[in-house]
Design an enzyme around this catalytic site. Structure first.
Site, PDB file in Angstrom:
ATOM      1  N   CYS A 119       1.113  -1.369   0.389  1.00  0.00           N
ATOM      2  CA  CYS A 119       0.063   0.605   0.375  1.00  0.00           C
ATOM      3  C   CYS A 119       0.586   1.387   0.460  1.00  0.00           C
ATOM      4  CB  CYS A 119      -1.036   0.459   0.950  1.00  0.00           C
ATOM      5  SG  CYS A 119      -2.286  -1.055   1.590  1.00  0.00           S
TER       6      CYS A 119
HETATM    7  C1  BEZ Z   1       0.449  -4.591   2.006  1.00  0.00           C
HETATM    8  O1  BEZ Z   1      -0.162  -3.410   1.785  1.00  0.00           O
HETATM    9  O2  BEZ Z   1       1.161  -4.660   1.843  1.00  0.00           O
HETATM   10  C2  BEZ Z   1      -0.229  -5.573   2.349  1.00  0.00           C
HETATM   11  C3  BEZ Z   1      -1.754  -5.527   3.418  1.00  0.00           C
HETATM   12  C4  BEZ Z   1      -2.231  -6.975   3.644  1.00  0.00           C
HETATM   13  C5  BEZ Z   1      -1.439  -7.912   3.525  1.00  0.00           C
HETATM   14  C6  BEZ Z   1      -0.450  -8.171   2.574  1.00  0.00           C
HETATM   15  C7  BEZ Z   1       0.271  -7.082   2.218  1.00  0.00           C
END
Ligand code: BEZ
Length: 211
Positions: free
Chosen positions: A45
């Protein structure tokens, strides 16, 4: 109930990092992209929001406002934005919706409990000036989205909203388009003064009409 193409985008009021917004009013007369994230302070994200911040001028050129959502509260969003700006070498320049009660997430069916418990998956909604949903995408948490593809689709949506064309596989702005089957050859001759090539009666190709 899942949101389908052509549905009116549900309206809502929510707290964001840029104050309280009323969604339809915030969209105004242009286009909008609403996209969700599983959670603040997560690696994928962080890269996505940095990427979108760097592409802001590309969205603006197309008269598109962008807004992100995750289920965390505004104070967490504000702290996370500091990290995004630092690590992605940018300045987050669009609002993030705080949705701790999952009101917007539920309205847009962004929580897919069999994939990710109680967190939003990576949903994307492109909304037109008529407030209708023009595109939906759903990605898993483990795969960051390609925002150049979202811009490419917006180019196609805005072109096909104005001209009787469709865009072929992997089309990008400036490339040849397809005359939609509903247009007769006779009408196509007047609608497309640059002409068209009939590859098959159902496959007619014309230069991009607004180029
Ligand atoms: C991420 O944004 O890196 C992420 C968020 C939730 C689960 C796995 C990855």
């Amino acid at each position: 109930m899942a949101i389908r193409l052509g549905d009116e985008a549900p309206d809502f009021t929510a707290e964001t990092t840029e104050g309280t917004i009323s969604f339809h009013e915030w969209i105004g007369d242009g286009w909008a992209v609403l996209f969700s994230h599983p959670a603040d302070f997560t690696p994928v994200c962080t890269t996505e929001l940095g990427t979108v911040a760097k592409l802001k001028s590309e969205f603006e050129k197309r008269n598109v406002k962008i807004i992100a959502l995750s289920v965390d509260p505004v104070d967490a969003h504000d702290r996370w934005i500091g990290d995004i700006n630092e690590t992605q070498n940018t300045t987050v320049n669009f609002p993030l919706i705080a949705d701790p009660e999952r009101k917007v997430s539920d309205l847009y069916d962004m929580i897919h409990p069999n994939a990710l418990d109680n967190l939003t998956v990576r949903s994307v909604f492109v909304i037109g000036p008529d407030k209708k949903v023009k595109l939906t995408l759903t990605y898993p948490a483990s795969t960051g989205r390609n925002f150049d593809e979202i811009l490419r689709v917006i180019d196609s949506l805005q072109l096909t909203a104005e001209y009787s064309v469709a865009t072929p596989a992997n089309w990008t702005d400036g490339e040849d388009c397809i005359v939609v089957p509903a247009v007769s050859d006779e009408d196509a001759r007047s609608k497309f003064p640059k002409g068209f090539e009939t590859v098959k009666p159902y496959l007619r190709v014309t230069p991009q009409p607004n180029r």
